[in-house]
Scaffold this motif. Sequence first.
Motif, mmCIF file in Angstrom:
data_model
loop_
_atom_site.group_PDB
_atom_site.id
_atom_site.type_symbol
_atom_site.label_atom_id
_atom_site.label_comp_id
_atom_site.label_asym_id
_atom_site.label_seq_id
_atom_site.Cartn_x
_atom_site.Cartn_y
_atom_site.Cartn_z
ATOM 1 N N PHE A 137 -0.848 -1.744 4.886
ATOM 2 C CA PHE A 137 -1.974 -2.126 5.748
ATOM 3 C C PHE A 137 -2.268 -3.609 5.512
ATOM 4 C CE2 PHE A 137 -2.577 2.393 4.826
ATOM 5 C CZ PHE A 137 -2.765 2.915 6.110
ATOM 6 N N VAL A 138 -2.451 -4.339 6.591
ATOM 7 C CA VAL A 138 -2.732 -5.774 6.469
ATOM 8 C C VAL A 138 -3.976 -6.101 7.291
ATOM 9 C CG1 VAL A 138 -1.874 -8.114 6.905
ATOM 10 C CG2 VAL A 138 -0.302 -6.347 6.096
ATOM 11 N N GLY A 139 -4.941 -6.769 6.654
ATOM 12 C CA GLY A 139 -6.187 -7.096 7.347
ATOM 13 C C GLY A 139 -6.108 -8.386 8.139
ATOM 14 N N GLU A 194 -10.723 5.469 7.276
ATOM 15 C CA GLU A 194 -11.602 6.046 6.226
ATOM 16 C C GLU A 194 -11.022 5.802 4.843
ATOM 17 O OE1 GLU A 194 -12.517 10.218 6.772
ATOM 18 O OE2 GLU A 194 -13.070 9.793 8.858
ATOM 19 N N PHE A 195 -9.705 6.012 4.742
ATOM 20 C CA PHE A 195 -9.035 5.791 3.457
ATOM 21 C C PHE A 195 -9.202 4.331 3.016
ATOM 22 C CE2 PHE A 195 -5.063 3.885 1.792
ATOM 23 C CZ PHE A 195 -5.084 4.408 0.508
ATOM 24 N N LEU A 196 -9.009 3.396 3.963
ATOM 25 C CA LEU A 196 -9.122 1.976 3.619
ATOM 26 C C LEU A 196 -10.550 1.634 3.203
ATOM 27 C CD1 LEU A 196 -6.899 0.527 6.475
ATOM 28 C CD2 LEU A 196 -6.465 0.269 4.029
ATOM 29 N N ASP A 197 -11.516 2.094 3.967
ATOM 30 C CA ASP A 197 -12.916 1.790 3.638
ATOM 31 C C ASP A 197 -13.286 2.324 2.257
ATOM 32 O OD1 ASP A 197 -13.618 0.289 5.875
ATOM 33 O OD2 ASP A 197 -13.999 2.087 7.079
ATOM 34 N N PRO A 231 -12.028 -7.296 5.982
ATOM 35 C CA PRO A 231 -12.140 -6.579 7.254
ATOM 36 C C PRO A 231 -12.526 -5.104 7.049
ATOM 37 C CG PRO A 231 -10.002 -7.694 7.052
ATOM 38 C CD PRO A 231 -10.665 -7.774 5.722
ATOM 39 N N ALA A 232 -13.090 -4.515 8.078
ATOM 40 C CA ALA A 232 -13.376 -3.072 8.050
ATOM 41 C C ALA A 232 -12.049 -2.319 8.165
ATOM 42 C CB ALA A 232 -14.275 -2.711 9.216
ATOM 43 N N GLY A 233 -12.032 -1.093 7.659
ATOM 44 C CA GLY A 233 -10.804 -0.299 7.672
ATOM 45 C C GLY A 233 -10.154 -0.218 9.048
ATOM 46 N N ARG A 234 -10.966 -0.082 10.080
ATOM 47 C CA ARG A 234 -10.414 0.098 11.440
ATOM 48 C C ARG A 234 -9.733 -1.176 11.946
ATOM 49 N NH1 ARG A 234 -15.839 -0.468 11.800
ATOM 50 N NH2 ARG A 234 -16.591 -2.276 12.968
ATOM 51 N N ASP A 235 -9.998 -2.313 11.314
ATOM 52 C CA ASP A 235 -9.421 -3.581 11.791
ATOM 53 C C ASP A 235 -8.091 -3.948 11.111
ATOM 54 O OD1 ASP A 235 -11.510 -3.938 13.550
ATOM 55 O OD2 ASP A 235 -12.766 -4.894 12.010
ATOM 56 N N PHE A 236 -7.621 -3.104 10.213
ATOM 57 C CA PHE A 236 -6.331 -3.367 9.563
ATOM 58 C C PHE A 236 -5.183 -2.974 10.491
ATOM 59 C CE2 PHE A 236 -8.894 -3.831 5.878
ATOM 60 C CZ PHE A 236 -8.127 -4.381 4.871
ATOM 61 N N LYS A 237 -4.051 -3.658 10.309
ATOM 62 C CA LYS A 237 -2.819 -3.221 10.978
ATOM 63 C C LYS A 237 -2.089 -2.272 10.027
ATOM 64 C CE LYS A 237 -2.240 -7.890 12.801
ATOM 65 N NZ LYS A 237 -3.283 -8.507 11.929
ATOM 66 N N LYS A 238 -1.407 -1.303 10.599
ATOM 67 C CA LYS A 238 -0.626 -0.373 9.774
ATOM 68 C C LYS A 238 0.858 -0.660 10.017
ATOM 69 C CE LYS A 238 -0.049 4.590 8.913
ATOM 70 N NZ LYS A 238 -0.419 5.936 9.379
ATOM 71 N N ILE A 239 1.602 -0.805 8.935
ATOM 72 C CA ILE A 239 3.030 -1.133 9.088
ATOM 73 C C ILE A 239 3.848 -0.059 8.367
ATOM 74 C CG2 ILE A 239 4.841 -2.855 8.633
ATOM 75 C CD1 ILE A 239 1.238 -3.917 8.649
ATOM 76 N N VAL A 240 4.764 0.505 9.079
ATOM 77 C CA VAL A 240 5.617 1.554 8.511
ATOM 78 C C VAL A 240 7.082 1.253 8.843
ATOM 79 C CG1 VAL A 240 3.823 3.327 8.641
ATOM 80 C CG2 VAL A 240 5.386 2.993 10.560
ATOM 81 N N SER A 241 7.945 2.071 8.298
ATOM 82 C CA SER A 241 9.370 1.916 8.595
ATOM 83 C C SER A 241 9.687 2.427 9.999
ATOM 84 C CB SER A 241 10.182 2.719 7.577
ATOM 85 O OG SER A 241 11.512 2.822 8.013
ATOM 86 N N GLY A 242 10.543 1.704 10.704
ATOM 87 C CA GLY A 242 11.031 2.187 12.006
ATOM 88 C C GLY A 242 12.126 3.210 11.865
#
Lengths: 236, 304
Positions: free
Chosen positions: A165-167, A188-191, A207-218
């Motif tokens: 996760f990147v803010g 929720e987990f991030l907050d 940043p608030a949890g909802r404003d993070f980007k989520k990055i996963v493997s393709g």
Amino acid sequence: MGEVNCEGRSTQEINAEIKQQIKKGATEILVRNPGARHNLGVAILERVTIRLDGSVGYYCGGLIDGPNFEIAGSAGWGLAESMMNGQVVVRGSAGNGAAAAIRGGTVVIQQDAAARLGVSMKGGTVLVAGNCGYMAGFMGQKGTIIVCGNAGEAFADSMYETVCFVGGRISELGTDAVVEQPSGSDAEFLDSTLAHHLPPDLRKSKPAGRDFKKIVSGRKLWNFDKREWKTWQEAL
Amino acid sequence: MCGILGFLDKTKNHEHSSLGRTLLKMLTALACRGPDSAGVALFGPSTNDRFVLKVKLGNHGGAGLRAERLLGLLKSLGAGGHEFSTVAAYARFVVDGGTDLTNLIAAIESSDKELEVVSVGRNLEIVKQVGSPANLERTYGISQFCGTHGLGHTRLSTESRVDLSHSQPFWSHGRPDLAIVHNGHITNYHKLRRLYQQRGVRFYTENDSEVVAIYLSDELSKGRSMKESLHAMLRDLDGSFSSLVATSTQFGFVKDPFALKPLLWAETDGFVAVANEEIAIRSALPGDYQVREAEVKEVRVWER
């Protein structure tokens, strides 16, 4: 509280005294004047709190299983490398390869992390309140990386199942890294994670949890034969 | 591995500065990174527009005789050679600002193949030798040196000979007051070397670090600033490297595009310190300050 003064002593002597005090039953140890020495507090397997009142060098808290480290300054390369369990908190910044290959536990860096944060993680959580450098998360197999600020180039390159996760801004995604919309439970987990691990003043500026980007493997690079799938699932 | 370090004294008390002591402490902390040789580039007070030359008197004995011949040569050339002195493997002397340095250096080095001009500068003096920082201090007393800034290096040889010439810091051979230290591998070294040799540049060693000094000298000669030259280095030099550079007025570093070599720096009102292990900064400079790790492709330059 036990106390170990590093002045005029070798790393071997300091680590031996830390272990001696643990053996005698100390549950909290203050390590004074660490002076950026390398390899402090490696391979500690007991549930003890170790406070270091300055900066530490390479591999502080490496190979630990259970203790709680609090580092008042910054940390050199390989912070908490291959940690199994426990918590390592750095008030300053951490050098190259922080939390590399950890299997469990939590690493918190209250300022910035340099290159190769959390490479080859196999579990655990690493939280950076500031920015992280080049190639964070490379070949991560499991676990969570949270960067509240900006991330450097080749972020999350060639990952397996680590979730990042990147803010802030990501300079460049690595090979096979994809950005996903975080779910409600991710937010929720991030907050809750940030509230738990960061001092309130520091948390406020992130940043608030909802404003993070989520990055996963393709998962485009995965090359497992289906016959091995069960083994792979069990390993995860 | 190699240890690299640099220190800039931001106070104005350079006549009584602790430059030598600080560099020695930093060097000692990095001794384990490079047991083969140790060296420093020291930037002292100005010599009133005159140049200080440090000449290596040979790797294989006979230093006394060569020193006498060198002094004779300087006299015959009418080059001045004021304050001529020798310590261990080096002769040190001062020449007037108007001296044709290219011709003088060529005359010195062609008179005896063992002679090598190791540094030239209005402020710069390089001292390096095979062995530990403790040996360097015993032989040359570097802790007594006062000045504004300096570089240091401890060498673990990986690819080339262990002798004084292959030790670091490197002077740029041609451009006064330009010195570098480097940790890493320049993977396009042979290609760059061939290009420079075709242009008539002489290489004194087979150490890839030497090309860093030659490259930066070349870039600065094109009129580029130090910062521009270090950025250009990221484009033109391949491999993993952390390098420090100093001139009489500037001090800076560059970190490679792969972030493979460690480099840390700290700045306070009183100093700038850079090293590839934090322990070198902390052991020499007590106090409450932050040490930061240089970022990938980071370039920084400070003015004296």
